[in-house]
Design an enzyme around this catalytic site. Structure first.
Site, short mmCIF file in Angstrom:
data_model
loop_
_atom_site.label_atom_id
_atom_site.label_comp_id
_atom_site.label_asym_id
_atom_site.label_seq_id
_atom_site.Cartn_x
_atom_site.Cartn_y
_atom_site.Cartn_z
CG ASP A 1 26.53 0.87 -9.13
OD1 ASP A 1 26.73 0.27 -10.20
OD2 ASP A 1 26.48 2.12 -9.04
CG MET B 1 6.62 -4.91 2.81
SD MET B 1 7.71 -6.35 2.71
CE MET B 1 8.44 -6.15 1.09
CG HIS C 1 -1.93 -1.05 1.25
ND1 HIS C 1 -1.68 -2.30 1.79
CD2 HIS C 1 -3.20 -1.07 0.80
CE1 HIS C 1 -2.77 -3.04 1.66
NE2 HIS C 1 -3.70 -2.34 1.08
#
Length: 305
Positions: free
Chosen positions: A116, A101, A67
């Protein structure tokens, strides 16, 4: 089973916080270079922090069934060890659903950014240990329980139901809701919209030591809606916040909730709450106040807030 977004319509907004961790491991010299900003792409820690925060804010875009949340804060930090950097992210929001989350996405993207920034120095670096460390907020933090030997009463006030020309739905709904919280000793009464009858029943519940009285009906604007007036004759101390919470919760779902005159309060050690008559109004009101209303009992026993 078909995948679907879970509805959070019946949840209340609470302060929610979650902390997640991840790690990236590599050669000691690479870990040192990452921490001091000496990588081919520059200051890795600052870039990874910004990347983690940005990712947390985009979680609902990245994870299909998450959500959207208005985050209050996201913090990302790094702790170096000889061959490993631990990434820690904490997300905070006031909302209806958790922010775990968002925290997990933040540490994942922050760790990927570190990789990276330094992959030209060590392509064998490993990202792992992504996990939720702590989660706070929501109903799981407010697991109030009914005291032992808890007794409740459901009072249905309706001329039609009392006369047998209308079936009671709201009272049955209240009973089922109470049973979800382990409350099974329930006194169930149907009364006409008569002030004296309602007062007599409520006073009887108080004198018999019933801990919770939930009435349904008689909170509207009709001349026969007298449950509120009856309850005022029994209640010794009002608890305005209970009724305010029910109306506020309901008003966000239907514009007519403001027309409910329901009140709540305490008589001796009995909590009395007057709920709307409609099954929808009852359901929304119960979602708003349970299980939090059960905290009233340790408070009345001197347990504090």
């Amino acid at each position: 089973m078909e995948a679907k977004v879970k509805s959070i319509s019946d949840k209340i907004e609470t302060l929610r916080r979650a902390t997640a961790v991840a790690s990236i491991s590599g050669r000691p010299e690479v870990i040192r270079a990452l921490m001091v900003g000496d990588t081919p792409k520059g200051n890795a820690i600052d870039v990874a922090k910004v990347a983690g925060i940005a990712a947390a804010k985009k979680t609902w875009d990245l994870i299909p069934y998450c959500h959207p949340l208005m985050l209050d804060q996201v913090q990302v930090s790094f702790e170096a060890h000889d061959t490993q950097i631990d990434v820690v992210a904490t997300a905070t929001a006031t909302g209806k659903t958790g922010v775990e989350m968002e925290a997990l996405t933040a540490v994942s993207v922050a760790a990927l950014t570190l990789y990276d920034m330094a992959k030209a120095m060590d392509e064998s670096m490993v990202i792992g240990g992504i996990r939720l460390q702590e989660k706070r907020g929501g109903k799981s933090d407010y697991n109030d329980r009914a005291p032992n030997n808890f007794r409740a009463a459901v009072i249905v006030t309706s001329d039609g139901t009392a006369a047998g020309v209308r079936q009671d739905k709201s009272g049955q709904l209240i009973q089922k809701h109470l049973e979800k919280y382990g409350i099974h000793n329930i006194r169930y009464t149907i009364l006409p919209d008569d002030t004296d009858s309602i007062v007599h029943e409520m006073k009887g519940c108080v004198s018999e030591g019933v801990q919770l009285v939930l009435s349904t009906g008689g909170t509207g604007l009709s001349c026969r809606d007298v449950t509120v007036e009856a309850a005022r004759q029994v209640i010794e101390r009002e608890v305005p916040g209970i009724a305010e919470t029910m109306r506020s919760y309901g008003q966000r779902r239907t514009p007519y909730a403001m027309l409910s005159r329901g009140i709540a309060g305490v008589a001796d050690k009995t909590v009395i709450v007057t709920l709307p008559g409609s099954s929808r109004g009852v359901s929304e009101s119960l979602d708003a106040i349970f299980p939090y209303i059960l905290h009233a009992y340790p408070m009345m026993d001197g347990g504090g807030h």
